[in-house]
Scaffold this active site. Structure first.
Site, PDB file in Angstrom:
ATOM      1  N   HIS A 175       2.693  -7.413 -10.606  1.00 41.59           N
ATOM      2  CA  HIS A 175       2.260  -6.226  -9.869  1.00 41.59           C
ATOM      3  C   HIS A 175       1.159  -6.490  -8.856  1.00 41.59           C
ATOM      4  O   HIS A 175       1.157  -5.901  -7.771  1.00 41.59           O
ATOM      5  CB  HIS A 175       1.793  -5.170 -10.865  1.00 41.59           C
ATOM      6  CG  HIS A 175       1.488  -3.842 -10.254  1.00 41.59           C
ATOM      7  ND1 HIS A 175       2.421  -3.132  -9.516  1.00 41.59           N
ATOM      8  CD2 HIS A 175       0.362  -3.082 -10.267  1.00 41.59           C
ATOM      9  CE1 HIS A 175       1.881  -2.002  -9.103  1.00 41.59           C
ATOM     10  NE2 HIS A 175       0.637  -1.941  -9.529  1.00 41.59           N
ATOM     11  N   GLU A 200      -6.573   7.036 -15.840  1.00 45.39           N
ATOM     12  CA  GLU A 200      -5.665   5.893 -15.893  1.00 45.39           C
ATOM     13  C   GLU A 200      -6.242   4.835 -16.833  1.00 45.39           C
ATOM     14  O   GLU A 200      -7.413   4.886 -17.232  1.00 45.39           O
ATOM     15  CB  GLU A 200      -5.418   5.317 -14.496  1.00 45.39           C
ATOM     16  CG  GLU A 200      -4.691   6.287 -13.576  1.00 45.39           C
ATOM     17  CD  GLU A 200      -4.266   5.663 -12.260  1.00 45.39           C
ATOM     18  OE1 GLU A 200      -4.575   4.482 -12.022  1.00 45.39           O
ATOM     19  OE2 GLU A 200      -3.611   6.360 -11.459  1.00 45.39           O
ATOM     20  N   ARG A 231      -4.493  -3.104 -18.359  1.00 44.40           N
ATOM     21  CA  ARG A 231      -3.098  -3.470 -18.187  1.00 44.40           C
ATOM     22  C   ARG A 231      -2.739  -4.811 -18.814  1.00 44.40           C
ATOM     23  O   ARG A 231      -1.613  -4.989 -19.287  1.00 44.40           O
ATOM     24  CB  ARG A 231      -2.759  -3.495 -16.696  1.00 44.40           C
ATOM     25  CG  ARG A 231      -2.636  -2.107 -16.102  1.00 44.40           C
ATOM     26  CD  ARG A 231      -2.361  -2.167 -14.625  1.00 44.40           C
ATOM     27  NE  ARG A 231      -2.247  -0.804 -14.079  1.00 44.40           N
ATOM     28  CZ  ARG A 231      -2.172  -0.551 -12.789  1.00 44.40           C
ATOM     29  NH1 ARG A 231      -2.200  -1.534 -11.902  1.00 44.40           N
ATOM     30  NH2 ARG A 231      -2.072   0.700 -12.361  1.00 44.40           N
ATOM     31  N   GLY A 238      -0.755   5.455  -7.891  1.00 48.98           N
ATOM     32  CA  GLY A 238      -1.920   6.021  -8.561  1.00 48.98           C
ATOM     33  C   GLY A 238      -2.882   6.759  -7.661  1.00 48.98           C
ATOM     34  O   GLY A 238      -2.870   7.993  -7.590  1.00 48.98           O
ATOM     35  N   HIS A 252       2.247  -5.410 -14.497  1.00 52.32           N
ATOM     36  CA  HIS A 252       2.234  -3.996 -14.864  1.00 52.32           C
ATOM     37  C   HIS A 252       3.102  -3.829 -16.097  1.00 52.32           C
ATOM     38  O   HIS A 252       4.231  -4.321 -16.139  1.00 52.32           O
ATOM     39  CB  HIS A 252       2.765  -3.133 -13.725  1.00 52.32           C
ATOM     40  CG  HIS A 252       2.377  -1.702 -13.833  1.00 52.32           C
ATOM     41  ND1 HIS A 252       2.917  -0.865 -14.797  1.00 52.32           N
ATOM     42  CD2 HIS A 252       1.496  -0.944 -13.124  1.00 52.32           C
ATOM     43  CE1 HIS A 252       2.383   0.330 -14.662  1.00 52.32           C
ATOM     44  NE2 HIS A 252       1.514   0.315 -13.659  1.00 52.32           N
ATOM     45  N   ARG A 292      -7.120  -6.380 -12.906  1.00 50.98           N
ATOM     46  CA  ARG A 292      -7.527  -5.275 -12.032  1.00 50.98           C
ATOM     47  C   ARG A 292      -7.554  -3.954 -12.792  1.00 50.98           C
ATOM     48  O   ARG A 292      -6.592  -3.596 -13.465  1.00 50.98           O
ATOM     49  CB  ARG A 292      -6.558  -5.164 -10.860  1.00 50.98           C
ATOM     50  CG  ARG A 292      -6.847  -3.980  -9.935  1.00 50.98           C
ATOM     51  CD  ARG A 292      -5.922  -3.986  -8.741  1.00 50.98           C
ATOM     52  NE  ARG A 292      -4.537  -3.757  -9.112  1.00 50.98           N
ATOM     53  CZ  ARG A 292      -3.911  -2.598  -9.032  1.00 50.98           C
ATOM     54  NH1 ARG A 292      -4.577  -1.511  -8.634  1.00 50.98           N
ATOM     55  NH2 ARG A 292      -2.637  -2.479  -9.352  1.00 50.98           N
ATOM     56  N   SER A 352       0.827  -1.212   0.000  1.00 50.83           N
ATOM     57  CA  SER A 352       0.000   0.000   0.000  1.00 50.83           C
ATOM     58  C   SER A 352       0.860   1.260   0.000  1.00 50.83           C
ATOM     59  O   SER A 352       0.501   2.281  -0.608  1.00 50.83           O
ATOM     60  CB  SER A 352      -0.908   0.029   1.234  1.00 50.83           C
ATOM     61  OG  SER A 352      -1.684  -1.129   1.342  1.00 50.83           O
TER      62      SER A 352
END
Length: 484
Positions: free
Chosen positions: A323, A111, A266, A45, A227, A358, A40
């Site tokens: 990621h 994003e 992604r 982002g 990622h 995600r 975290s």
């Protein structure tokens, strides 16, 4: 400890939120100092939420559903995205320093995978800013006991399979049993199991191992996100070049030519980058045209400078790196696992929000939502069936611990890197499963075996799980990987 307080394991955003939101006194156990090693803290982002006048939770849900390759749980997606604006208000009350536009409204970033700007952020170090605020709230709470340098070693269950304690190991190697019938796992992800990762190398899936050994069901462990823009330098873990750079206009170039629409989900962009690298081309991220890029992205500028690169002047070498884990310990809407008395929150859990990929900046949102849910549920007496909607665990996945079965971590990382990378195939996966099977008494190899076994059991490509031997695949070319 014999007072049966709720025990929360982990001090990332999910664990901190759970402890802070608990109506009852609780104990927060963390393997190092508070927030140390928590992914975290590394999140660049922000938190996705439908806050703009032209946005809605329904649109946020649709983007999440689409980015996840339509493999998520739609009811979960709708529920979590609907409370996202409330989560932003909660974090604002905790004095998270979100960036503001000139009129005082939140400065919302765009994003990949989002149809419009909706990411509330604090510079390019949002995770650290948000987690630090929650940590401060925890430290100032008189009802939370924080036990630093205590790692969770073993969950204890009674004859009925319900949680009855947690064995913790202190820094000096001594152990203590915390007698409790309520444990919340917030141990984070498992990205450190890959040879190329943006995760802390300590993120080895410890929570999955703890839970699986006592019969907790896991799902979708093969669904891990790569990622697309990790900085390809001699570092472990690899520095991350945030998605927001591409949202601000950075482009991806292979031998100088743009080859992909950068703001696709992604999994699509990572596969496109991998395809170029596999063809022997050099892939670079070009952020030189972003106005004031170093002041807008100071954390990234610092990372690149540490590697001898200038964010404003240089083309930055990139590669996909592990990621985030979409799968994990299976939970219901209250964050209950299939083991009575055990909850799982944050990245260690599999909620169904992310599907097979995600959507950017949904993870910090999920951490707060699931942390609050577990806190509220664990504080109330358990009545009626326990998580009866969850399917039963596959007994073949429940293995006992055996410290003599260890496999070197670097060997495990090499195995997963080759077998469970951006592209997978059945033969390589089968060899990895066979190689790991004799070592499942060791936690690291056990989690890697569960991941490889899950990938082998899913022959169809979906989202981030791309099988080159999928006979049903329409094309071998990643969607979006055409010349631009």
């Amino acid at each position: 400890m014999k007072d049966n307080r709720i025990v929360v394991v982990g001090s990332g955003l999910a664990g901190l939120t759970c402890a802070w939101a608990s109506p009852e006194p609780c104990v927060l156990v963390t393997a190092a100092s508070l927030t140390s090693g928590a992914a975290s803290m590394w999140a660049q982002g922000g938190v996705a939420a439908a806050l703009a006048p032209n946005d809605s939770p329904q649109d946020h849900a649709d983007d999440t559903w689409r980015a996840g390759a339509f493999a998520g749980d739609r009811a979960v997606i709708d529920r979590i995205t609907s409370v996202a604006p409330e989560i932003i208000r909660l974090l604002t009350e905790l004095e998270v320093p979100f960036d503001r536009a000139s009129d005082g409204s939140l400065d919302l970033a765009l994003e990949g995978g989002h149809s419009r700007p909706r990411v509330a952020h604090a510079g390019d170090h949002s995770g650290a800013a948000i987690t630090a605020c929650m940590a401060s709230a925890v430290l100032h709470s008189p009802t939370i006991e924080v036990r630093e340098n205590h790692s969770a070693a073993q969950l204890l269950v009674d004859d009925d399979g319900a949680v009855c304690g947690l064995v913790v190991r202190r820094a000096d190697g001594t152990e203590e049993t915390l007698e409790t019938d309520r444990v919340v796992l917030a141990t984070g992800g498992l990205g450190g199991l890959w040879s190329h990762t943006t995760n802390p190398t300590t993120a080895l899936g410890q929570g999955v191992a703890l839970a699986a050994r006592v019969g907790a069901r896991t799902d979708d462990l093969h669904l891990v996100q790569f990622h697309p823009t990790a900085l390809d330098v001699d570092r472990d873990p690899l520095p991350l070049l945030t998605e927001a750079l591409r949202g601000a206009g950075a482009t991806l170039l292979a031998d100088g030519a743009r080859f992909v629409e950068e703001l696709q989900p992604r999994d699509v962009v990572a596969a496109a980058v991998w395809e170029q690298l596999s063809a022997g081309r050099t892939v670079r991220l070009d952020a030189r045209e972003i106005p004031d890029v170093t002041s807008k992205f100071p954390a990234v500028a610092g990372l690149t400078a540490d590697c001898g690169l200038d964010l404003a002047r240089d083309l930055l070498p990139v590669r996909p790196a592990l990621h985030y884990s979409m799968g994990g310990i299976t939970v219901d809407q209250r964050s209950r696992t299939s083991v009575p008395g055990l909850w799982a929150i944050g990245e260690v859990s599999r909620t169904g929000l992310h599907g097979a990929n995600r959507l950017a900046s949904n993870s910090l949102l999920e951490a707060v939502v699931t942390g609050r849910a577990a806190a509220q549920d664990a504080a109330h007496p358990i009545t009626g069936p326990w998580a009866d909607a969850l399917p039963a665990v596959d007994p073949a996945t429940v293995h006992p611990r055996d410290d003599a079965a260890a496999m070197p971590v670097q060997k495990v990382r090499a195995l997963l890197g080759s077998a469970c990378g951006v592209l997978r195939d059945g033969a390589t996966l089968e060899r990895a499963v066979d190689a790991l099977a004799p070592h499942t008494g060791d936690d690291v190899a056990y989690v890697a075996w569960l991941i490889a076994r899950s990938a082998l059991a899913h022959p169809r490509s979906v989202g981030a799980h791309r099988r080159t031997d999928d006979v049903h695949a329409a094309t071998d070319t990643p969607q979006g990987a055409t010349a631009c």
